[in-house]
Design a protein around this motif. Structure first.
Motif, PDB file in Angstrom:
ATOM      1  N   ALA A  26       0.837  -1.205   0.000  1.00  0.00           N
ATOM      2  CA  ALA A  26       0.000   0.000   0.000  1.00  0.00           C
ATOM      3  C   ALA A  26       0.875   1.258   0.000  1.00  0.00           C
ATOM      4  O   ALA A  26       0.604   2.222  -0.731  1.00  0.00           O
ATOM      5  CB  ALA A  26      -0.934  -0.003   1.208  1.00  0.00           C
ATOM      6  N   LEU A  27       1.948   1.243   0.782  1.00  0.00           N
ATOM      7  CA  LEU A  27       2.852   2.389   0.830  1.00  0.00           C
ATOM      8  C   LEU A  27       3.529   2.596  -0.530  1.00  0.00           C
ATOM      9  O   LEU A  27       3.671   3.724  -1.010  1.00  0.00           O
ATOM     10  CB  LEU A  27       3.907   2.195   1.922  1.00  0.00           C
ATOM     11  CG  LEU A  27       3.400   2.366   3.368  1.00  0.00           C
ATOM     12  CD1 LEU A  27       4.386   1.760   4.369  1.00  0.00           C
ATOM     13  CD2 LEU A  27       3.160   3.840   3.698  1.00  0.00           C
ATOM     14  N   ALA A  28       3.934   1.484  -1.163  1.00  0.00           N
ATOM     15  CA  ALA A  28       4.580   1.579  -2.478  1.00  0.00           C
ATOM     16  C   ALA A  28       3.595   2.107  -3.521  1.00  0.00           C
ATOM     17  O   ALA A  28       3.945   2.941  -4.358  1.00  0.00           O
ATOM     18  CB  ALA A  28       5.128   0.213  -2.891  1.00  0.00           C
ATOM     19  N   LYS A  29       2.360   1.648  -3.451  1.00  0.00           N
ATOM     20  CA  LYS A  29       1.342   2.126  -4.398  1.00  0.00           C
ATOM     21  C   LYS A  29       1.090   3.623  -4.252  1.00  0.00           C
ATOM     22  O   LYS A  29       0.705   4.295  -5.193  1.00  0.00           O
ATOM     23  CB  LYS A  29       0.021   1.386  -4.178  1.00  0.00           C
ATOM     24  CG  LYS A  29      -0.028   0.038  -4.853  1.00  0.00           C
ATOM     25  CD  LYS A  29      -1.397  -0.587  -4.665  1.00  0.00           C
ATOM     26  CE  LYS A  29      -1.346  -2.064  -4.994  1.00  0.00           C
ATOM     27  NZ  LYS A  29      -1.091  -2.320  -6.407  1.00  0.00           N
ATOM     28  N   ALA A 217      -4.457 -14.385  -0.935  1.00  0.00           N
ATOM     29  CA  ALA A 217      -3.556 -13.586  -1.783  1.00  0.00           C
ATOM     30  C   ALA A 217      -2.114 -14.127  -1.857  1.00  0.00           C
ATOM     31  O   ALA A 217      -1.548 -14.196  -2.952  1.00  0.00           O
ATOM     32  CB  ALA A 217      -3.577 -12.131  -1.331  1.00  0.00           C
ATOM     33  N   PRO A 218      -1.499 -14.542  -0.700  1.00  0.00           N
ATOM     34  CA  PRO A 218      -0.101 -14.982  -0.779  1.00  0.00           C
ATOM     35  C   PRO A 218       0.124 -16.173  -1.704  1.00  0.00           C
ATOM     36  O   PRO A 218       1.182 -16.292  -2.315  1.00  0.00           O
ATOM     37  CB  PRO A 218       0.240 -15.380   0.667  1.00  0.00           C
ATOM     38  CG  PRO A 218      -0.792 -14.733   1.513  1.00  0.00           C
ATOM     39  CD  PRO A 218      -2.013 -14.568   0.676  1.00  0.00           C
ATOM     40  N   VAL A 224      -3.087  -8.449  -1.078  1.00  0.00           N
ATOM     41  CA  VAL A 224      -4.542  -8.511  -1.247  1.00  0.00           C
ATOM     42  C   VAL A 224      -5.031  -7.296  -2.034  1.00  0.00           C
ATOM     43  O   VAL A 224      -6.056  -7.338  -2.703  1.00  0.00           O
ATOM     44  CB  VAL A 224      -5.272  -8.661   0.121  1.00  0.00           C
ATOM     45  CG1 VAL A 224      -5.164  -7.393   0.970  1.00  0.00           C
ATOM     46  CG2 VAL A 224      -6.733  -9.047  -0.090  1.00  0.00           C
ATOM     47  N   LEU A 225      -4.258  -6.219  -2.030  1.00  0.00           N
ATOM     48  CA  LEU A 225      -4.634  -5.015  -2.786  1.00  0.00           C
ATOM     49  C   LEU A 225      -4.648  -5.296  -4.286  1.00  0.00           C
ATOM     50  O   LEU A 225      -5.401  -4.671  -5.032  1.00  0.00           O
ATOM     51  CB  LEU A 225      -3.658  -3.870  -2.509  1.00  0.00           C
ATOM     52  CG  LEU A 225      -3.762  -3.161  -1.171  1.00  0.00           C
ATOM     53  CD1 LEU A 225      -3.183  -3.984  -0.048  1.00  0.00           C
ATOM     54  CD2 LEU A 225      -3.065  -1.824  -1.232  1.00  0.00           C
ATOM     55  N   ASP A 226      -3.808  -6.223  -4.725  1.00  0.00           N
ATOM     56  CA  ASP A 226      -3.769  -6.576  -6.150  1.00  0.00           C
ATOM     57  C   ASP A 226      -4.651  -7.775  -6.438  1.00  0.00           C
ATOM     58  O   ASP A 226      -5.305  -7.846  -7.459  1.00  0.00           O
ATOM     59  CB  ASP A 226      -2.325  -6.889  -6.558  1.00  0.00           C
ATOM     60  CG  ASP A 226      -1.448  -5.672  -6.441  1.00  0.00           C
ATOM     61  OD1 ASP A 226      -1.612  -4.750  -7.241  1.00  0.00           O
ATOM     62  OD2 ASP A 226      -0.622  -5.633  -5.514  1.00  0.00           O
ATOM     63  N   ARG A 235      -9.360  -3.017   1.364  1.00  0.00           N
ATOM     64  CA  ARG A 235      -9.725  -1.628   1.711  1.00  0.00           C
ATOM     65  C   ARG A 235      -9.188  -1.262   3.091  1.00  0.00           C
ATOM     66  O   ARG A 235      -8.749  -0.148   3.320  1.00  0.00           O
ATOM     67  CB  ARG A 235     -11.243  -1.455   1.642  1.00  0.00           C
ATOM     68  CG  ARG A 235     -11.768  -1.567   0.205  1.00  0.00           C
ATOM     69  CD  ARG A 235     -13.077  -0.829   0.046  1.00  0.00           C
ATOM     70  NE  ARG A 235     -14.059  -1.316   1.037  1.00  0.00           N
ATOM     71  CZ  ARG A 235     -15.031  -2.182   0.760  1.00  0.00           C
ATOM     72  NH1 ARG A 235     -15.167  -2.633  -0.465  1.00  0.00           N
ATOM     73  NH2 ARG A 235     -15.864  -2.554   1.699  1.00  0.00           N
ATOM     74  N   ALA A 236      -9.206  -2.245   3.997  1.00  0.00           N
ATOM     75  CA  ALA A 236      -8.713  -1.977   5.353  1.00  0.00           C
ATOM     76  C   ALA A 236      -7.214  -1.667   5.330  1.00  0.00           C
ATOM     77  O   ALA A 236      -6.746  -0.760   6.023  1.00  0.00           O
ATOM     78  CB  ALA A 236      -8.996  -3.169   6.257  1.00  0.00           C
ATOM     79  N   TYR A 237      -6.444  -2.388   4.520  1.00  0.00           N
ATOM     80  CA  TYR A 237      -4.998  -2.120   4.474  1.00  0.00           C
ATOM     81  C   TYR A 237      -4.697  -0.765   3.810  1.00  0.00           C
ATOM     82  O   TYR A 237      -3.722  -0.111   4.167  1.00  0.00           O
ATOM     83  CB  TYR A 237      -4.238  -3.285   3.830  1.00  0.00           C
ATOM     84  CG  TYR A 237      -3.922  -4.355   4.860  1.00  0.00           C
ATOM     85  CD1 TYR A 237      -3.028  -4.093   5.906  1.00  0.00           C
ATOM     86  CD2 TYR A 237      -4.535  -5.607   4.825  1.00  0.00           C
ATOM     87  CE1 TYR A 237      -2.757  -5.049   6.878  1.00  0.00           C
ATOM     88  CE2 TYR A 237      -4.264  -6.576   5.798  1.00  0.00           C
ATOM     89  CZ  TYR A 237      -3.375  -6.284   6.817  1.00  0.00           C
ATOM     90  OH  TYR A 237      -3.104  -7.229   7.788  1.00  0.00           O
TER      91      TYR A 237
END
Ligand code: ADP
Ligand code: MG
Length: 248
Positions: A26-29, A217-218, A224-226, A235-237
């Motif tokens: 999320a931070l990278a996005k 996701a893993p 999970v964002l992708d 959405r929570a992350y």
């Protein structure tokens, strides 16, 4: 200077790795140069992003660890892969203070070219976690909404306080995160209340719901964002990421 977030809790299965991976993504996005360091011999953060563990952990060899960084499917996210070699952990422990100091300096030097560094810790408050804490600016502690959620916390906080004093204020409490939150359970509300009463405002407003997309996701090597951008867990992350950015 990079914000170095150490994701720690001596319990296993509380959502450390899941949080480290998804928050890093999320931070990278959001356009931040982000590094995820996998310090857990289980290497779930590494494999969860579709990468291979190293035979030896780069932080414990003489090769400059920048050479061991692996790119991910996201331009702004790099990973320092974990190693399954328990010998690494033993080497570290055998060398005592001196090795810990080398490891800490190593961490310090490499983090400067990033905006955010996330460290995924093993489920213990042993040498690896303590070294990671000493090299961090913030500790982020996931707490699973279950019976005995608060068990062992006093001991953990004692260790964290000790490192805070030794580091002369470098390490701060970055936040407590409630994970696997299920609002249909009375227990979840009890843990929520107890944790907020005990820790006050360092508890994030955001809670991470129990969501099957998060656990699937893993196996696709993705956050999970992708994997499921519209899932509640995704959405929570994103929300957690915004809270972390706000707390700068
Ligand atoms: P830790 O790193 O603290 O041991 P993990 O992040 O590996 O914990 O999570 C433990 C297990 O719980 C994993 O199988 C993971 O996929 C699952 N899990 C974590 N967070 C969630 C969630 N929000 N919803 C559903 N399953 C989750
Ligand atoms: Mg883990």
């Amino acid at each position: 200077m990079a914000r170095v977030l150490c994701v720690a809790n001596q319990k296993g299965g509380v959502g450390k790795t899941t949080t480290a991976v998804n928050l890093a993504c999320a931070l990278a996005k959001a356009g931040n140069r982000t590094l995820l360091i996998d310090l857990d011999p289980q290497c779930n953060a590494t494999t969860g992003l579709g990468l291979k563990p190293s035979p030896r952990h780069a932080l414990l060899t003489s090769t400059p660890w920048k050479e061991a960084l692996q790119p991910t499917y996201m331009a702004d996210l790099q990973v320092l892969p974990g190693s399954r070699s328990f010998a690494d952990v033993e080497t570290l422990a055998a060398g005592g203070e001196a090795n810990l100091e080398v490891l800490r300096r190593c961490l310090d030097q490499g983090t400067q070219s990033f905006d955010y560094v996330l460290i995924d810790c093993p489920p213990s408050m042993g040498d690896l976690t303590q070294t990671a804490l000493a090299a961090s600016t913030e500790v982020l502690m996931p707490i699973q909404c279950e019976y005995f959620a608060m068990e062992g916390l006093t001991q953990m906080i004692h260790v964290i306080r000790k490192i805070m004093q030794q580091g002369e204020g470098r390490l701060q409490f970055g936040g407590i995160l409630l994970t696997m939150y299920d609002p249909s359970l009375e227990l979840t509300h009890e843990v929520d209340e107890e944790v907020r009463e005990f820790f006050g405002e360092i508890v994030f407003d955001t809670v991470i719901p129990r969501d099957v997309a998060v656990s699937e996701a893993p196996s696709y090597g993705q956050s999970v964002l992708d994997f499921a951008p519209r899932a509640r867990g995704a959405r929570a992350y994103v929300e957690l990421c915004m809270e972390v950015l706000d707390r700068d």
